[in-house]
Scaffold this active site. Structure first.
Site, short mmCIF file in Angstrom:
data_model
loop_
_atom_site.label_atom_id
_atom_site.label_comp_id
_atom_site.label_asym_id
_atom_site.label_seq_id
_atom_site.Cartn_x
_atom_site.Cartn_y
_atom_site.Cartn_z
N HIS A 14 5.47 5.78 11.57
CA HIS A 14 4.93 5.69 10.20
C HIS A 14 4.01 6.91 10.07
CE1 HIS A 14 3.72 4.18 6.44
NE2 HIS A 14 3.43 2.93 6.75
N ARG A 49 0.80 -1.22 0.00
CA ARG A 49 0.00 0.00 0.00
C ARG A 49 0.83 1.27 0.00
NH1 ARG A 49 -2.92 -3.93 1.68
NH2 ARG A 49 -1.01 -4.46 2.74
N THR A 50 1.82 1.35 0.90
CA THR A 50 2.55 2.62 1.01
C THR A 50 3.29 2.90 -0.29
OG1 THR A 50 2.79 2.17 3.36
CG2 THR A 50 4.16 3.91 2.46
N ARG A 63 11.46 3.67 3.25
CA ARG A 63 11.10 2.69 4.29
C ARG A 63 12.34 1.88 4.61
NH1 ARG A 63 5.91 -1.11 4.32
NH2 ARG A 63 5.07 0.89 5.02
N LYS A 75 25.97 -4.17 -2.40
CA LYS A 75 27.44 -4.06 -2.52
C LYS A 75 28.01 -3.39 -1.28
CE LYS A 75 27.21 -3.34 -7.52
NZ LYS A 75 27.37 -2.29 -8.54
N1 ASP Z 1 1.78 -1.71 6.70
C1 ASP Z 1 1.99 -1.32 8.07
C2 ASP Z 1 3.44 -0.96 8.31
O1 ASP Z 1 4.21 -0.89 7.39
C3 ASP Z 1 1.45 -2.29 9.05
C4 ASP Z 1 2.04 -3.66 9.06
O2 ASP Z 1 3.01 -3.96 8.34
O3 ASP Z 1 1.53 -4.48 9.83
O4 ASP Z 1 3.80 -0.70 9.43
#
Ligand code: ASP
Length: 334
Positions: A152, A74-75, A124, A103
């Site tokens: 987040h 999703r993100t 991320r 590397k």
């Molecule tokens: N998608 C969310 C996160 O990246 C929640 C999860 O992974 O459970 O934190």
């Protein structure tokens, strides 16, 4: 989700917080109530534009680098969709094993490389604090898309926008208030970065009661509770959902974060601790909502998905508009 007009967040077309140009988004601690009103006002406009024209050229010629050291559906895809709906383009690095990271390249060097090509970087990373390190190395804006068990922030913004859109009302008739709401966070509150950010963000409001329901080994960290407690908000911890479900307006369910456990035996002990299913939801209010940052594993039964209170799929759509707003803001176009 009908779009109401005029904008309920910015009823007088006010634009008081347009100074996000070039800023990083690292933590929800950066935001105050006025910022939220502004972000949600822009998100509301974005929603109207997507519904009317789909894609438009606000960020034409701008490039986003999507740098993901951890899995994401999703993100990552909502930032891609957000950028493309605004007419911009994306460098996707969703699989760092095919990049120079394997590397031995440092995060700072990777960031310095990507900012030569992109105008904004969404990151991320599995380590808490990594987004702040990246922001120090970069001249271009860094958006934290999850740093380990830390924060987040963009998820918390979209979660708060979801609550506002679904349940929010203030005494002045705008949607910028959250009045007398009980929010119950359920599951892995220790490792769940989404609840760390959301609890902090909700502490900006006055009339919210936060219930934390978790197994003993997955309690909300004391550090987060102390920070939240500094606001005008009440917090209480429980191990069972039963008692607090009837008073709950927002049930925020989380996945037990298997990948964060040091001892797999501990994960096995708690993995099925809570499961939301239609039978138990009979004791919940009719006008409450159930949210989840997703992915879900077993903690919400698919049999509940058709219940109108299941807001977790709508929540994803709100995320697109919030991320469009954030990109436009840090690139100086909102
Ligand atoms: N998608 C969310 C996160 O990246 C929640 C999860 O992974 O459970 O934190």
């Amino acid at each position: 989700m009908p779009t109401s007009s005029p904008n309920p967040y910015l009823p007088f077309g006010e634009n008081k917080h347009a100074d996000w140009y070039g800023k990083d988004i690292i933590s929800v601690k950066q935001f105050n109530r006025k910022d939220l009103e502004y972000i949600f006002g822009v998100a509301h406009e974005m929603r109207g534009m997507v519904e009317r024209v789909g894609t438009f050229d606000l960020l034409k010629g701008k490039i986003l680098a999507n740098l993901f050291y951890e899995p994401s559906t999703r993100t990552s895809s909502s930032f891609t969709a957000a950028m493309e709906r605004l007419g911009g383009s994306v460098i996707p690095i969703n699989e760092v094993k095919y990049s120079s990271v394997t590397k031995g390249e440092s995060l700072s060097d990777t960031i310095r490389t990507l900012e030569c090509y992109a105008d904004v970087i969404v990151l991320r990373h599995p380590e808490t604090g990594s987004a702040a390190i990246a922001a120090k190395a970069a001249k271009k804006p860094i958006i934290n898309a999850g740093d380990g068990i830390g924060e987040h922030p963009t998820q918390a913004l979209l979660d708060t926008f979801t609550i506002m859109e679904e349940l929010g009302r203030s005494s002045t008739g705008t949607r910028s208030g959250l009045e007398n709401l009980t929010v119950t966070m359920l599951g892995d509150l220790k490792y769940g970065r989404t609840v760390h950010s959301l609890a902090r963000l909700l502490s900006l409001f006055d009339n919210i009661k936060l219930n934390y329901v978790s197994p003993d080994i997955l309690k909300m960290p004391k550090e987060v509770m102390d920070e939240v407690g500094a606001g005008n908000i009440s917090q209480a911890e429980y191990s069972s959902l039963e008692k607090v479900l009837p008073e709950t307006d927002v049930l925020y369910v989380t996945r037990v974060q298997k990948e964060r456990f040091e001892d797999p035996a501990d994960y096995e002990k708690v993995k099925g601790a809570y499961v939301i299913e239609p039978g138990m939801m009979k004791t919940a209010k009719q006008n409450m909502i159930v949210m989840h940052p997703l992915p879900r594993v077993t903690e919400i039964s698919m049999d509940f998905d058709d219940d109108p209170r299941a807001a977790y799929f709508r929540q994803m759509e709100y995320g697109l508009y919030v991320r469009m707003a954030l990109l436009a803001m840090v690139l100086g176009k909102a």
